[in-house]
Structure formats: C-alpha cells, structure tokens
Design a protein around this motif. Structure first.
Motif, PDB file in Angstrom:
ATOM      1  N   ALA A 280      10.497  17.498 -43.342  1.00  0.00           N
ATOM      2  CA  ALA A 280      10.669  16.395 -44.291  1.00  0.00           C
ATOM      3  C   ALA A 280      11.790  15.463 -43.851  1.00  0.00           C
ATOM      4  CB  ALA A 280      10.962  16.953 -45.680  1.00  0.00           C
ATOM      5  N   LEU A 281      12.885  16.031 -43.339  1.00  0.00           N
ATOM      6  CA  LEU A 281      14.000  15.215 -42.871  1.00  0.00           C
ATOM      7  C   LEU A 281      13.616  14.393 -41.645  1.00  0.00           C
ATOM      8  CD1 LEU A 281      16.967  17.751 -43.194  1.00  0.00           C
ATOM      9  CD2 LEU A 281      16.440  15.828 -44.700  1.00  0.00           C
ATOM     10  N   VAL A 282      12.977  15.056 -40.688  1.00  0.00           N
ATOM     11  CA  VAL A 282      12.623  14.378 -39.434  1.00  0.00           C
ATOM     12  C   VAL A 282      11.591  13.286 -39.678  1.00  0.00           C
ATOM     13  CG1 VAL A 282      11.544  14.666 -37.170  1.00  0.00           C
ATOM     14  CG2 VAL A 282      13.187  16.366 -37.997  1.00  0.00           C
TER      15      VAL A 282
ATOM     16  N   PHE B 237       2.303   9.863 -40.529  1.00  0.00           N
ATOM     17  CA  PHE B 237       1.419  10.984 -40.819  1.00  0.00           C
ATOM     18  C   PHE B 237       0.239  11.078 -39.854  1.00  0.00           C
ATOM     19  CE2 PHE B 237      -0.356   8.627 -44.825  1.00  0.00           C
ATOM     20  CZ  PHE B 237      -1.385   8.039 -44.120  1.00  0.00           C
ATOM     21  N   LEU B 238       0.109  10.143 -38.928  1.00  0.00           N
ATOM     22  CA  LEU B 238      -0.784  10.357 -37.790  1.00  0.00           C
ATOM     23  C   LEU B 238      -0.192  11.399 -36.840  1.00  0.00           C
ATOM     24  CD1 LEU B 238      -2.181   6.870 -36.701  1.00  0.00           C
ATOM     25  CD2 LEU B 238      -3.499   8.913 -37.266  1.00  0.00           C
ATOM     26  N   VAL B 239       1.122  11.316 -36.637  1.00  0.00           N
ATOM     27  CA  VAL B 239       1.805  12.284 -35.777  1.00  0.00           C
ATOM     28  C   VAL B 239       1.757  13.677 -36.409  1.00  0.00           C
ATOM     29  CG1 VAL B 239       4.007  12.947 -34.739  1.00  0.00           C
ATOM     30  CG2 VAL B 239       3.310  10.553 -34.762  1.00  0.00           C
ATOM     31  N   THR B 240       2.005  13.753 -37.707  1.00  0.00           N
ATOM     32  CA  THR B 240       2.043  15.071 -38.359  1.00  0.00           C
ATOM     33  C   THR B 240       0.696  15.774 -38.282  1.00  0.00           C
ATOM     34  OG1 THR B 240       1.534  14.175 -40.569  1.00  0.00           O
ATOM     35  CG2 THR B 240       3.854  14.318 -39.946  1.00  0.00           C
ATOM     36  N   ILE B 241      -0.383  15.035 -38.421  1.00  0.00           N
ATOM     37  CA  ILE B 241      -1.690  15.688 -38.402  1.00  0.00           C
ATOM     38  C   ILE B 241      -2.037  16.186 -36.999  1.00  0.00           C
ATOM     39  CG2 ILE B 241      -3.222  13.722 -37.923  1.00  0.00           C
ATOM     40  CD1 ILE B 241      -5.007  14.762 -40.194  1.00  0.00           C
TER      41      ILE B 241
ATOM     42  N   GLY C  19       5.784  19.399 -43.454  1.00  0.00           N
ATOM     43  CA  GLY C  19       6.955  18.811 -44.092  1.00  0.00           C
ATOM     44  C   GLY C  19       6.947  17.295 -44.054  1.00  0.00           C
ATOM     45  N   GLY C  20       6.312  16.729 -43.037  1.00  0.00           N
ATOM     46  CA  GLY C  20       6.208  15.273 -42.954  1.00  0.00           C
ATOM     47  C   GLY C  20       4.931  14.713 -43.527  1.00  0.00           C
ATOM     48  N   GLU C  21       3.907  15.554 -43.630  1.00  0.00           N
ATOM     49  CA  GLU C  21       2.591  15.067 -44.048  1.00  0.00           C
ATOM     50  C   GLU C  21       2.523  14.710 -45.520  1.00  0.00           C
ATOM     51  OE1 GLU C  21      -1.409  14.300 -44.882  1.00  0.00           O
ATOM     52  OE2 GLU C  21      -0.304  14.200 -43.001  1.00  0.00           O
TER      53      GLU C  21
ATOM     54  N   TYR D  40      10.262   7.947 -48.817  1.00  0.00           N
ATOM     55  CA  TYR D  40       9.629   8.989 -48.009  1.00  0.00           C
ATOM     56  C   TYR D  40      10.605  10.137 -47.770  1.00  0.00           C
ATOM     57  CZ  TYR D  40       6.237  10.443 -44.329  1.00  0.00           C
ATOM     58  OH  TYR D  40       5.305  11.090 -43.561  1.00  0.00           O
ATOM     59  N   THR D  41      11.823   9.804 -47.368  1.00  0.00           N
ATOM     60  CA  THR D  41      12.839  10.820 -47.089  1.00  0.00           C
ATOM     61  C   THR D  41      13.275  11.534 -48.358  1.00  0.00           C
ATOM     62  OG1 THR D  41      13.661   9.494 -45.249  1.00  0.00           O
ATOM     63  CG2 THR D  41      15.110  11.221 -46.073  1.00  0.00           C
ATOM     64  N   SER D  42      13.575  10.775 -49.389  1.00  0.00           N
ATOM     65  CA  SER D  42      14.153  11.340 -50.617  1.00  0.00           C
ATOM     66  C   SER D  42      13.195  12.259 -51.357  1.00  0.00           C
ATOM     67  CB  SER D  42      14.604  10.219 -51.551  1.00  0.00           C
ATOM     68  OG  SER D  42      15.650   9.474 -50.975  1.00  0.00           O
ATOM     69  N   MET D  43      11.927  11.878 -51.442  1.00  0.00           N
ATOM     70  CA  MET D  43      10.979  12.707 -52.190  1.00  0.00           C
ATOM     71  C   MET D  43      10.529  13.915 -51.385  1.00  0.00           C
ATOM     72  SD  MET D  43       7.148  11.097 -52.134  1.00  0.00           S
ATOM     73  CE  MET D  43       6.514  12.687 -52.644  1.00  0.00           C
ATOM     74  N   SER D  44      10.490  13.794 -50.050  1.00  0.00           N
ATOM     75  CA  SER D  44       9.954  14.879 -49.225  1.00  0.00           C
ATOM     76  C   SER D  44      10.849  16.108 -49.238  1.00  0.00           C
ATOM     77  CB  SER D  44       9.764  14.395 -47.780  1.00  0.00           C
ATOM     78  OG  SER D  44       8.753  13.419 -47.696  1.00  0.00           O
TER      79      SER D  44
END
Length: 551
Positions: free
Chosen positions: A78-80, A94-98, A137-139, A475-479
């Motif tokens: 989530a942080l990254v 979220f292309l990278v995360t998938i 965590g990023g998705e 994105y950062t705060s909610m994740s």
C-alpha cells in the motif's frame, strides 16, 4: 470551469463510461483475489507438501503462517504503490500490481515441494506470497479510488460496492476451479494431492492476459487528471499522509474505527467458517466447498444492497452495526453450526469429556526447524485436529508420565497415537461428518448470516475510505489502514484462532479474537469518526477534514 461546476458536471453521471470503469476495475480485482485466495483454500495441501511431516496441527499452522505472510506485507505494498498512484496515476499503478500478482501466482504452480528441495520449498513459497501481498496492497486502493473518482456523488457507494463483490467473487471462483479439479472425476484424490493442485495456479496465466488487455483500454481518473492540471497534487504523499496532522489522525482512526473490525468480520464469515467446517467439524471437502459456495452465491448481492443503502443513510452506521451484531452472535452461531453440521461430534463431546494433564506444553504459531514437540503438544495436536475440546490441568504430584489424557472413562498415560485413536474409536468418535445428518437448510442459513455481516461491513467501506481523504493523497492514505485492517487484523485470523484453539482446548476459543477486535472498532468508530456520504471529492483538505464528528 470552477471546482463547484466541475463537481456538478461529474455528479450528472458518466453513463457508458461509468459502466466500463466498474466492469474493467472489478474484473481485474476478481482475478487478483482469485490468485490470492487459491493459497488459502489449498492450505491443507500445502501443509503436507511444503512443510515437514510429524505434527499435523504444526504443519497447518506453518501453512497459515505463510498465508498470513502475504497479508502482513500488504501494508508495505500500500505504501509503495499508493505513493506511485498519487504521483503518477491510478490506471498505470494497478496495471503493475496485476502483473506482479499474476506472475507470482503462476509461479506457485511450478514450485518443487519439500521432499524435492527441502527447506528451500517453503522459502520460495513465502517469497511468492510476499510478492502477492505487495501487489494486492497496491491493487485494492487503486481500483476503489479509480471507480469512486469516476462515480457520481449520489451513486458512489453503489458503484464502489461492485469492487467490494470482487473479493467474494474471487473466493467463489477459486472454490469453483478447485472443486472442478478435485471432484469432476478426471483426477483422483491422490492425483490432485500429488500434482493436480497446481492446475488452478497455472490457469491464472490465462486470466492475467485477459485482465491486462481490459485494463489497458481504460482512461485515467478524471478527478486525478483535473487535480494534476490544476497543480494541486502532492509531491510527498507519504509525508502528507502519515506525518502531517490531521490526516495522520484520520489514518489511525480509519484503521481502529472501521477497517480492523471489517477485516476480522470478513475473514471469520468466509475463511474461518470454511476451515471450521473442514478441520473442526470433519466435513468432506466437496460438501464444505458446496456449502460455502452456495452461501456466497446467496450473500454476494447484498454487497450491492448495502453499498446502495449507504448512499441513502450513510456508510459508517452500517459498518459499525455489522461489527456489533457479528460480535454478539458469533458464539451462538458457531455453536449452532456444530449442532446442524455434525451432531454426532457434538453428542460425542457431551458424553466423553476430555482432560489433558501435562507438563512441557508449548504454544506454537510459527513452526520451523527450531520447533520441538513434546508429548503434550502431540496429544493436544491429535485432539485439536479431531475437532474435540479438552480441559488442561497440571499433572498430579508424583506422576512420572509426561502427559495423562482422560477420554470419557479411559485414561491414557504417555502419548501413543495408536492408543489415542483406538480409545476415541472405542468411545464412538465420528471420524468424519455424516453427510446424511447435515441439516442443509439451517447450515446454509447460518453461513448466509455470516455473509450478511460481511456485506454490511465491506459493502460501504470503499466509498467511506475514498471520501475520508483528499484527492492528492487519497490512494496512499486509504490503502494503508485498509490493508493493515484486512491484512494484519483479518489475515492473521486463521493462524491466531487456530493457535488459540490448540492452546486453550476449546474449539470455539479462537472466536474471541474477531469478537474483541470488532467491538473495539465499533466503539472507536462511533466516538471519533464522522459520516462521509456526500463529500465532494474535489474539495480541499480543510473541507474534507472540517466535518464534525459523530455517526
């Protein structure tokens, strides 16, 4: 165009584009959850294949610990990826995360087992789980933020609730694929246990290619593009999110007052219920998967119902009410589950109280080459994996045996697995649940109630978290609070609950963990968080934080 005019324009709706965004985001997220939950559903197989033999409960705990590792690393993902998403954009992140999730899942299907490469097998498995956790965590934050920033204000709960269905649909898809491989008849049980379990992981490559293709066709979030065009973005999302007041306060409150309770309710209602059926109540895999799948089928539409309802009456009150009701009813509902699923086991336990008198009993969570299992540990292991509760007491003075176990009227001195099993059999212990004795109507009703709790706490949470934080660091705060709440508080539930049951000797004792966390969330959320329904996503920080507290 002024900010107010922009917001009004957005609120009129996006029509076909809005539907496309929901579909593409949800489809990719279903695939990611499918990947992530394959491991959880197949954990009993990994316990046998990727960890040393000798203690079944310890091996299962090792499998759950590896499962939990993927959740523990989610906040770091989530942080990254949250930082990248706030700096570069939602779509490309979220292309990278998938891609990371897809390839690490596919690789699990190729891993050699413990008998082939020894301890390198669980090390590689943990490494891939960590990659999965980072990606997930990023998705989620990206998908939820992306959909919410496309949605009209009066449909934000409804639109984001489709993202909320993806975790359950991914779980359902994993059950369906595993069920087909195991029970379709083209693989024997031995073949599935030996190599067939790899097939669901390998199939994920096809799903990955399709999901990436769909997401490549999406456009960037209009709210994010407008923010960047106006030069209002954050150059240091991590600092602004976690080191500056009042945002850091709301990150902590979002965790303790919303996502922690939501996480434990979610995992109790789906995963712990499945493990309770198969491990504790001795239901065969096909029947257990069918029961859970049907409850998911009947319960999943209520994610949409509660998301829609949150647009009318508010998000927070629904989430907190779900936490309270779940905490109050878990003990009676799981007790009823035992009664309706395996009445033979319930009757045996009532007629044959079990006592374990011992010394040198250990509390095992993370198991490795350093772990040593005493006779007490082995005795408790056998009873725990048999779904039986027992009382633990000290050895009587002068006793020379390491453990003395009483099963009904039979006393067993020392530990001998064959004698323990013979004593259980003689006393009438039902080694497996009788499928003809299962009350399907009541069992499905209980499992459906668990799912209703899940939909109450999970359906509105995406919209709530998106609205709680400003666009430049959303994105950062909610994740982070989402993934700590789900990844740490929720993801650790199977591991901690199983260890608590083994240590206490009470098959229901593990429920104390989700109950306490859910009640803490209800209290913190009611006292310190505020409702967010109707928040203008284009508003500045002062407007977002300026709401008065109270549900």
């Amino acid at each position: 165009m002024s900010t107010a005019m922009q917001a009004k324009s957005m609120d009129r709706g996006l029509g076909g584009e809005e539907k496309k965004v929901i579909f593409a985001s949800s489809l990719g997220t279903v695939f990611e959850w499918y990947d992530f939950y394959l491991y959880a559903t197949l954990a009993p197989f990994f316990a046998a294949l990727f960890f040393p033999k000798g203690n079944d409960t310890a091996a299962l705990l090792s499998a759950f610990a590896t499962y939990a590792a993927g959740f523990l690393v989610r906040p770091f993902g989530a942080l990254v990826f949250g930082r990248v998403g706030d700096l570069v954009g939602r779509k490309y992140t979220f292309l990278v995360t998938i891609l990371v999730m897809g390839f690490s899942t596919f690789a699990v299907g190729l891993l050699p087992t413990y008998t082939t490469i020894g301890w390198a097998a669980p090390i590689l498995l943990v490494s891939l789980r960590l990659l999965q956790g980072l990606a997930l965590g990023g998705e989620y934050g990206g998908a939820a933020t992306y959909v919410a920033e496309h949605a009209p204000a009066d449909r934000r709960g409804y639109d984001t609730s489709w993202i909320q269905t993806t975790a359950t649909l991914g779980f359902f898809l994993s059950l369906a694929v595993i069920g087909f491989c195991r029970f379709s008849g083209w693989l024997t049980s031995a073949e599935f246990a030996e190599w067939g379990w790899r097939l669901p992981f390998l199939v994920s490559l096809i799903l990955l290619i399709f999901s990436v293709y769909i997401r490549l066709k999406l456009n960037e979030s209009p709210v994010f593009k407008r923010m960047k065009a106006e030069g209002k973005g954050s150059s240091a999302p991590l600092t602004d999110s976690f080191l500056k007041y009042p945002n850091n306060k709301y990150v902590l409150l979002a965790l303790l007052g919303a996502t922690a309770g939501q996480g434990v309710v979610w995992y109790t209602g789906q995963f712990y219920a499945l493990f309770f059926l198969t491990i504790t109540l001795k239901v065969d895999g096909q029947t257990a998967y069918t029961l859970i799948a049907l409850s998911l089928l009947f319960g999943t539409p209520f994610f949409i119902v509660f998301g829609w309802l949150s647009d009318r009456i508010g998000r927070l009150k629904i989430i907190l009410l779900g936490c309270v009701i779940a905490a109050v009813t878990y003990f009676p509902l799981f007790g009823a589950l035992t009664h309706y699923v395996n009445p033979g086991l319930e009757a045996f336990a009532a007629k044959n109280p079990i006592t374990v008198q011992a010394k040198e009993c250990n509390f095992h969570i993370f198991v490795g080459p350093w772990s040593k299992f005493s006779e007490c540990d082995k005795a408790k292991d056998l009873l725990t994996k048999s779904g039986l509760s027992f009382k633990s007491t000290d050895l009587p003075a002068g006793a020379t045996d390491a453990v003395i176990t009483t099963i009904g009227n039979t006393e067993l001195k020392g530990y001998d697995e064959a004698k323990y099993r013979a004593a259980l059999k003689t006393a009438g212990y039902p080694a497996t649940a009788d499928k003809n004795a299962i009350n399907w109507t009541m069992t499905l009703l209980i499992l459906w109630i668990f799912l209703i709790y899940v939909t109450m706490v999970y359906g509105p949470i995406a919209a709530y978290l998106v609205e709680l934080f400003p666009t430049k660091i959303r994105y950062t705060s909610m994740s982070l609070p989402y993934h700590i709440g789900n990844g740490w508080f929720g993801g650790m539930l199977p591991l901690l609950a199983t260890a608590m049951v083994a240590a206490s000797g009470d098959i229901y004792y593990g429920l104390w963990y989700p109950i306490v966390v859910a009640l803490i969330t209800a209290v913190v959320g009611f006292m310190f968080l505020h409702e967010t329904r109707g928040t203008n996503l284009l508003a500045d920080d002062k407007h977002v934080y300026g709401r008065s507290p109270g549900v």
